[in-house]
Design a protein around this motif. Structure first.
Motif, PDB file in Angstrom:
ATOM      1  N   PHE A  55       0.837  -1.204   0.000  1.00  0.00           N
ATOM      2  CA  PHE A  55       0.000   0.000   0.000  1.00  0.00           C
ATOM      3  C   PHE A  55       0.870   1.251   0.000  1.00  0.00           C
ATOM      4  O   PHE A  55       0.667   2.175  -0.795  1.00  0.00           O
ATOM      5  CB  PHE A  55      -0.927   0.010   1.211  1.00  0.00           C
ATOM      6  N   CYS A  56       1.832   1.291   0.896  1.00  0.00           N
ATOM      7  CA  CYS A  56       2.694   2.462   1.008  1.00  0.00           C
ATOM      8  C   CYS A  56       3.467   2.705  -0.283  1.00  0.00           C
ATOM      9  O   CYS A  56       3.564   3.853  -0.759  1.00  0.00           O
ATOM     10  CB  CYS A  56       3.678   2.292   2.169  1.00  0.00           C
ATOM     11  N   GLU A  57       4.000   1.649  -0.863  1.00  0.00           N
ATOM     12  CA  GLU A  57       4.866   1.809  -2.029  1.00  0.00           C
ATOM     13  C   GLU A  57       4.091   1.991  -3.335  1.00  0.00           C
ATOM     14  O   GLU A  57       4.675   2.412  -4.332  1.00  0.00           O
ATOM     15  CB  GLU A  57       5.815   0.614  -2.138  1.00  0.00           C
ATOM     16  N   HIS A  58       2.823   1.694  -3.324  1.00  0.00           N
ATOM     17  CA  HIS A  58       2.018   1.857  -4.542  1.00  0.00           C
ATOM     18  C   HIS A  58       1.251   3.175  -4.567  1.00  0.00           C
ATOM     19  O   HIS A  58       1.185   3.838  -5.601  1.00  0.00           O
ATOM     20  CB  HIS A  58       1.041   0.691  -4.684  1.00  0.00           C
ATOM     21  N   PHE A  59       0.686   3.556  -3.439  1.00  0.00           N
ATOM     22  CA  PHE A  59      -0.225   4.699  -3.415  1.00  0.00           C
ATOM     23  C   PHE A  59       0.391   5.995  -2.872  1.00  0.00           C
ATOM     24  O   PHE A  59      -0.093   7.084  -3.198  1.00  0.00           O
ATOM     25  CB  PHE A  59      -1.468   4.371  -2.584  1.00  0.00           C
ATOM     26  N   CYS A  60       1.404   5.913  -2.045  1.00  0.00           N
ATOM     27  CA  CYS A  60       1.847   7.082  -1.274  1.00  0.00           C
ATOM     28  C   CYS A  60       3.053   7.755  -1.913  1.00  0.00           C
ATOM     29  O   CYS A  60       4.170   7.218  -1.897  1.00  0.00           O
ATOM     30  CB  CYS A  60       2.150   6.660   0.159  1.00  0.00           C
ATOM     31  N   ILE A  61       2.825   8.937  -2.463  1.00  0.00           N
ATOM     32  CA  ILE A  61       3.875   9.728  -3.089  1.00  0.00           C
ATOM     33  C   ILE A  61       4.226  10.879  -2.138  1.00  0.00           C
ATOM     34  O   ILE A  61       3.404  11.767  -1.911  1.00  0.00           O
ATOM     35  CB  ILE A  61       3.416  10.296  -4.444  1.00  0.00           C
ATOM     36  N   PRO A  62       5.417  10.889  -1.577  1.00  0.00           N
ATOM     37  CA  PRO A  62       5.801  11.980  -0.665  1.00  0.00           C
ATOM     38  C   PRO A  62       5.726  13.342  -1.341  1.00  0.00           C
ATOM     39  O   PRO A  62       5.863  13.449  -2.565  1.00  0.00           O
ATOM     40  CB  PRO A  62       7.239  11.620  -0.278  1.00  0.00           C
ATOM     41  N   SER A  63       5.523  14.374  -0.551  1.00  0.00           N
ATOM     42  CA  SER A  63       5.323  15.727  -1.080  1.00  0.00           C
ATOM     43  C   SER A  63       6.508  16.222  -1.891  1.00  0.00           C
ATOM     44  O   SER A  63       6.348  17.019  -2.810  1.00  0.00           O
ATOM     45  CB  SER A  63       5.026  16.700   0.065  1.00  0.00           C
ATOM     46  N   ALA A  64       7.714  15.747  -1.572  1.00  0.00           N
ATOM     47  CA  ALA A  64       8.915  16.218  -2.263  1.00  0.00           C
ATOM     48  C   ALA A  64       9.336  15.291  -3.397  1.00  0.00           C
ATOM     49  O   ALA A  64      10.438  15.426  -3.933  1.00  0.00           O
ATOM     50  CB  ALA A  64      10.058  16.375  -1.273  1.00  0.00           C
ATOM     51  N   ILE A  66       8.085  12.690  -6.991  1.00  0.00           N
ATOM     52  CA  ILE A  66       7.098  12.498  -8.052  1.00  0.00           C
ATOM     53  C   ILE A  66       6.733  11.025  -8.205  1.00  0.00           C
ATOM     54  O   ILE A  66       5.774  10.696  -8.901  1.00  0.00           O
ATOM     55  CB  ILE A  66       7.609  13.049  -9.403  1.00  0.00           C
ATOM     56  N   ASP A  67       7.469  10.168  -7.549  1.00  0.00           N
ATOM     57  CA  ASP A  67       7.197   8.731  -7.601  1.00  0.00           C
ATOM     58  C   ASP A  67       6.792   8.231  -6.216  1.00  0.00           C
ATOM     59  O   ASP A  67       7.129   8.840  -5.193  1.00  0.00           O
ATOM     60  CB  ASP A  67       8.443   7.967  -8.069  1.00  0.00           C
ATOM     61  N   PRO A  68       6.062   7.118  -6.166  1.00  0.00           N
ATOM     62  CA  PRO A  68       5.679   6.552  -4.866  1.00  0.00           C
ATOM     63  C   PRO A  68       6.892   6.281  -3.986  1.00  0.00           C
ATOM     64  O   PRO A  68       7.999   6.042  -4.469  1.00  0.00           O
ATOM     65  CB  PRO A  68       4.962   5.258  -5.249  1.00  0.00           C
ATOM     66  N   MET A  69       6.679   6.314  -2.699  1.00  0.00           N
ATOM     67  CA  MET A  69       7.759   6.119  -1.749  1.00  0.00           C
ATOM     68  C   MET A  69       8.348   4.717  -1.855  1.00  0.00           C
ATOM     69  O   MET A  69       7.648   3.760  -2.190  1.00  0.00           O
ATOM     70  CB  MET A  69       7.269   6.382  -0.324  1.00  0.00           C
ATOM     71  N   LYS A  70       9.633   4.634  -1.612  1.00  0.00           N
ATOM     72  CA  LYS A  70      10.310   3.356  -1.493  1.00  0.00           C
ATOM     73  C   LYS A  70      10.687   3.169  -0.032  1.00  0.00           C
ATOM     74  O   LYS A  70      11.545   3.881   0.493  1.00  0.00           O
ATOM     75  CB  LYS A  70      11.571   3.329  -2.371  1.00  0.00           C
ATOM     76  N   LEU A  71      10.030   2.249   0.599  1.00  0.00           N
ATOM     77  CA  LEU A  71      10.338   1.991   1.995  1.00  0.00           C
ATOM     78  C   LEU A  71      11.732   1.399   2.118  1.00  0.00           C
ATOM     79  O   LEU A  71      12.153   0.594   1.291  1.00  0.00           O
ATOM     80  CB  LEU A  71       9.317   1.033   2.603  1.00  0.00           C
ATOM     81  N   MET A  72      12.430   1.809   3.149  1.00  0.00           N
ATOM     82  CA  MET A  72      13.740   1.248   3.424  1.00  0.00           C
ATOM     83  C   MET A  72      13.573  -0.098   4.114  1.00  0.00           C
ATOM     84  O   MET A  72      12.526  -0.371   4.709  1.00  0.00           O
ATOM     85  CB  MET A  72      14.551   2.233   4.259  1.00  0.00           C
TER      86      MET A  72
END
Length: 326
Positions: A55-64, A66-72
């Motif tokens: 869910f986090c890596e598909h839907f959530c694009i951080p404000s800074a 342009i691509d979805p977040m990559k969790l560490m």
């Protein structure tokens, strides 16, 4: 150092075999997870943990970005464990997670993504999700990042509505009558909060007698699987009497086996007692994002300043090395 594409299980395996450098408390948290796999009164559902990561890596694009977040890898492991463990009735095992890590390791983005997950993707009807802090400005940091993530993804924009404008006062999902709200001390609506999930930011700033803590701590008792995220950097222990210090010690006692609490997950990223904070080899222990989003050069520069400026040394130890101060 694992690649950012490493899975949660690869991180867990790396901690166990020593290839991933962590402090004693993270090692004990991972050992607790592995040890509990032998139990029959609870069970681990890896798909439930992976669902949250996806869910986090598909839907959530951080404000800074342009691509979805990559969790560490470390973030994946935390989510995998917290959401993967279940009671035999199928509901989540953990109702509280204490996560302590040095500053600038990606807490805000992770919290914002979790807030959105709990709002629309946690299977909760009439969910009430709170981004909480002692002051409104701090509470809005995570909330505003969640709003930005909602705005940047068309699927989230379609599913989640905004109430208010400049500032947005809440996010809501009309299909489930669910809301996400920033909440600070003294808020008019806080006493009657029926909490499905809450994210308590910078817990080290909360006072021992903080009424908001009690409201959120006990506000989910009528829910099937409420989850309280207590996320913080090390603080000033003030003679070992602060709320956060109490949670820190309680978490350590759970990991040491002195207290049994099946509902509390604990992840403390810190130096070990005999570690030399000057040794760069130890810096990844309180900074698991080092080399991913946190550049080594930044820590080196801050360290150099702390050695030449006594007033900066305490801040470096506390905020960069996650060392508690008196």
């Amino acid at each position: 150092m694992l690649p950012i594409t490493a899975t949660a299980q690869e991180y867990i395996d790396g901690v166990l075999d020593g290839s991933v450098i962590v402090g004693q408390w993270i090692r004990k948290a991972i050992q607790r997870h592995v040890r509990d796999l032998e139990r029959t009164d609870i069970y681990f559902d890896p798909e439930a943990g992976q669902y949250v990561i996806d869910f986090c890596e598909h839907f959530c694009i951080p404000s800074a970005q342009i691509d979805p977040m990559k969790l560490m890898p470390w973030q994946k492991a935390v989510l995998y464990i917290v959401f993967g463990w279940k009671r035999n009735d199928g509901y989540r095992r953990f109702r509280r997670c204490y996560l302590e890590v040095a500053k600038k390791n990606g807490k805000t983005g992770l919290c914002a993504a979790l807030a959105l997950l709990h709002l629309i993707a946690d299977g909760e009807l009439s969910a009430r999700v709170y981004c909480a802090a002692t002051v409104k400005k701090q509470a809005r940091e995570v909330f505003d990042e969640a709003v930005a993530m909602r705005d940047k993804n068309p699927d989230l924009t379609a599913a989640i509505h905004k109430y208010g404008n400049s500032p947005v006062l809440s996010l809501y999902d009309s299909s489930t009558n669910s809301r996400l709200i920033p909440l600070a001390k003294g808020a008019d609506s806080s006493d009657g909060a029926i909490v499905s999930a809450a994210i308590l930011d910078e817990l080290h700033r909360w006072k021992l007698t903080e009424n908001l803590w009690s409201i959120l701590r006990y506000g989910g008792d009528t829910r099937k699987q409420p989850l309280l995220w207590c996320i913080t950097t090390a603080g000033a222990s003030e003679n070992k009497s602060t709320l956060c210090w109490g949670e820190h010690i309680y978490g350590c006692e759970i990991l040491d086996g002195h207290n049994e609490d099946d509902e509390v997950a604990v992840f403390i990223y810190s130096l070990d007692p005999k570690d030399d904070y000057k040794d760069e080899a130890n810096w990844t222990k309180p900074n698991p994002s080092l080399g991913y989003i946190l550049p080594l050069t930044a820590l080196r520069n801050q360290f150099a300043e702390s050695q030449g400026k006594p007033t900066a040394l305490g801040e470096f130890k506390r905020f960069r090395m996650n060392v508690w101060t008196d």
